[in-house]
Design a protein around this motif. Sequence first.
Motif, PDB file in Angstrom:
ATOM      1  N   LYS A  74       0.824  -1.217   0.000  1.00 28.39           N
ATOM      2  CA  LYS A  74       0.000   0.000   0.000  1.00 28.39           C
ATOM      3  C   LYS A  74       0.856   1.264   0.000  1.00 28.39           C
ATOM      4  CE  LYS A  74      -2.001  -1.513   3.761  1.00 28.39           C
ATOM      5  NZ  LYS A  74      -1.417  -2.871   3.713  1.00 28.39           N
ATOM      6  N   SER A  75       1.802   1.310   0.939  1.00 30.84           N
ATOM      7  CA  SER A  75       2.608   2.526   1.052  1.00 30.84           C
ATOM      8  C   SER A  75       3.510   2.701  -0.162  1.00 30.84           C
ATOM      9  CB  SER A  75       3.449   2.483   2.332  1.00 30.84           C
ATOM     10  OG  SER A  75       2.604   2.351   3.449  1.00 30.84           O
ATOM     11  N   THR A  76       4.007   1.587  -0.671  1.00 29.50           N
ATOM     12  CA  THR A  76       4.837   1.659  -1.877  1.00 29.50           C
ATOM     13  C   THR A  76       4.015   2.202  -3.042  1.00 29.50           C
ATOM     14  OG1 THR A  76       6.027  -0.275  -1.059  1.00 29.50           O
ATOM     15  CG2 THR A  76       6.413   0.341  -3.349  1.00 29.50           C
TER      16      THR A  76
ATOM     17  N   THR B 115       3.470   0.101   8.276  1.00 24.43           N
ATOM     18  CA  THR B 115       2.706   1.294   8.600  1.00 24.43           C
ATOM     19  C   THR B 115       1.958   1.049   9.910  1.00 24.43           C
ATOM     20  OG1 THR B 115       2.431   1.710   6.252  1.00 24.43           O
ATOM     21  CG2 THR B 115       0.968   2.903   7.727  1.00 24.43           C
TER      22      THR B 115
ATOM     23  N   GLY C  88      -1.939  -2.091   7.307  1.00 22.44           N
ATOM     24  CA  GLY C  88      -2.555  -3.378   7.040  1.00 22.44           C
ATOM     25  C   GLY C  88      -2.557  -4.312   8.236  1.00 22.44           C
TER      26      GLY C  88
ATOM     27  N   ASP D 123       4.920  -8.123 -10.919  1.00 22.66           N
ATOM     28  CA  ASP D 123       6.280  -8.468 -11.375  1.00 22.66           C
ATOM     29  C   ASP D 123       6.734  -9.798 -10.795  1.00 22.66           C
ATOM     30  OD1 ASP D 123       6.143  -6.734  -8.965  1.00 22.66           O
ATOM     31  OD2 ASP D 123       8.305  -7.094  -8.847  1.00 22.66           O
TER      32      ASP D 123
END
Lengths: 312, 465
Positions: free
Chosen positions: B32-34, B84, B106, B161
């Motif tokens: 999420k933060s990425t 986080t 999360g 990826d």
Amino acid sequence: MNTASDRTTSTAGTPGGLTHLDALEAEAVHIIREVAAEFERPVLLFSGGKDSIVMLHLALKAFAPAPVPFGLLHVDTGHNFPEVLEFRDRTVAAHGLRLDVAGVQEFIDDGRLAERPDGTRNPLQTLPLLAAITANRFDAVFGGGRRDEEKARAKERVFSLRDEFGQWDPRRQRPELWHLYNGRHRPGEHVRVFPLSNWTELDVWQYIGHQHIELPSIYFAHSREVFVRGGMWLAPGDWGGPRAGEPLEVRTVRYRTVGDMSCTGAVESTAGDVAEVIEEIAASRITERGASRADDRMSEAAMEDRKREGYF
Amino acid sequence: MATLVRTAPAPPATQVSALLRLATAGSVDDGKSTLVGRLLYDTKSVLADQYEAVRQTSRDRGLAEADLALLTDGLRSEREQGITIDVAYRYFATPRRRFILADTPGHVQYTRNMVTGASTAQLAVVLVDARKGLTEQTRRHTAIAALLRVPRVLLAVNKMDLIEFDKDRFQEIEEDFSEYAASLGVLQAAALPVSALRGDNVVAASPDLGWFEGPTLLEYLETVPVSSVSEPTAGRFPVQYVIRRQNRGRTEAVEDYRGYAGTLASGSFAIGDEVVVLPSGQRSRISGIDLLGRPVDQARAGQAATLMLADDLDVSRGDLIAPADQAPVPTQDVAATVCHLSEGPLRVGDRVLLKHTTRTVKAVVRGLTHRLDVTEGIPAAGSVDARADSDAVGATGTGTDADAATGPEALHANDIGRVVLRTASPVLIEPYAADRETGSFLLINPDSGDTLTAGMAGDPLGVFS
Ligand SMILES: Nc1nc2c(ncn2[C@@H]2O[C@H](COP(=O)(O)OP(=O)(O)OP(=O)(O)O)[C@@H](O)[C@H]2O)c(=O)[nH]1
Ligand SMILES: [Mg+2]
């Protein structure tokens, strides 16, 4: 009479039709009124900087035509810009407000605080601030902090509970849902309240332009004697600059933030009015604090650490 | 960093609000933060000094590339633990829209902070790690978004990826998710494949995702309709503060002033409207409206206004002003779906404070009737004190289906369940499904002042009826 279930779906989030400045203004006014209604002794931190000026402007509007039902508190480092102090006093007089000043200088004079080797007084503000809160039994303290300013501020609630030592514990923040702000606290604790949480620097300037709010002159381009220290243009003064080997030069500058003279840098600028400032900020590649505050450069978590101790 | 030049000045202030509030959601470490960092970086919303600080911190930890999650993971303990902990708010704008972005944690222990970020969101972006698929926490966050009635939910299948951008796997997760979301009544769910780390399909389309025909994340965010009022709603004005100015022996002729300040929760009010003040039931007419000191004829939802009434009534904070012919019914019995936020349990018999709009009243928990099984998205059976349930606002009339003994013992942290409350004095609460502002409330511990529980009147999930 119809019952509740007859009602239709309503909008979530931003109500349709309001401009984003109208929505930010309404949210801030709502917060200010909540505090006036739920707390016994609120106070508004007023430095004469643009964020606190906007906050005061919102408070004046929130209670019009009645007077603002709380006073102002300024933590004076003793190294403030004279233009800003003059502005502060003029504003207080014009609106018939009550102002308390908590002076860092007094604390240094009577030995409760010691001057730091680097001469910076910003971190020294915490003790006089907390002492003033205790002495006046303030239970809600309005601050002009915005979440876009800094990464620790980005995490703080609108109603931010402080324990009896004024400390912020980022791991124990209360959930804050919808527009329901829980200001309950125990005796000795207080709540810091940030009505401008969701404003950005650009929003503040657009609002200043929109509402024709007067600011201290140093926010606009002027020529000034300055010298370089730590990659910033500092202004000479009683606070102890410049030292030998720091030559003075005259530059056309303005201030993006105003604070203690020892750690607030000027930026080179020709922006002479609000519209030009807005243009300049929109094109800027550096944040407001990055451009003008030495104290945040000290360590990765400088702001968080100061906030934990009870700083603004 | 040549790419850091800001190319997108913010939209002008006069433009009608094109603001989207969104919150991230999903399991710990799903990215999420990425993703938020990538979105900020690739839209050139990261300024040079912020980027430099993040790059320096990354370098200090031996990372070759800047860890973009550090743009929002700003607390010392977050950086130490690499997760986080609390919601971060970030603001950015493209020429098409403004965004308020809440990046939520999360980790299950910090669910309360996710709820905080999601409560005001118009869109929840639920991230899933493509290798792991849906986890219990994905389901919990989706259930919370559904319960809070976040108007739209977007599934972002991340870390594409790491699965060679496999289309079949993406579709498998998408199907799992839409099935679960549909069971919770979430209809507005879309799905996108992304790699937050590399930036595939975040701001720019990716050659490795050639098979994907949908928009990039940014395109989606810029064009997704912001929920708006579909039909006019009745006016609701919770009185927040009484503004008074008295002309005590003044020399100049200043008129007395008495106005009721507050924010319109919904609908609109105009001078001349016949209104009722609740819970007292006194009637009057709107004789004046001020908008922050300026007289106007009308005020609408979201505006901070001051109403004046033609009659001299006793009106105070916590009262509700509503149209005389479209007023809610005061009640002391509230049936609601709640998300329990505090470490300590919520039990039948607990005495709490209920904070609703501008009114705070004492209340007691009379029944706990259901707990949501988050994995299945269905309620665990059980009902306590069905009589109370059927009297209460939002009661469905089917509350008599089970016997009192089978309700849950208690609600624990992060539980979603159904409660029945009795208040010490009337509240003007309405179903949350009809109105987020007048249907939401908090339960507060009267001693510590802590926020215990987030409440939504009625059955906004539609699974308990
Ligand atoms: N390979 C790959 N790794 C990713 C991708 N997105 C995130 N990661 C990695 O996954 C790890 C967790 O990423 P975060 O962004 O911190 O995850 P989060 O969802 O914010 O975690 P919490 O906030 O703690 O719930 C980090 O090591 C990221 O570099 C991706 O698209 N591909
Ligand atoms: Mg995160």
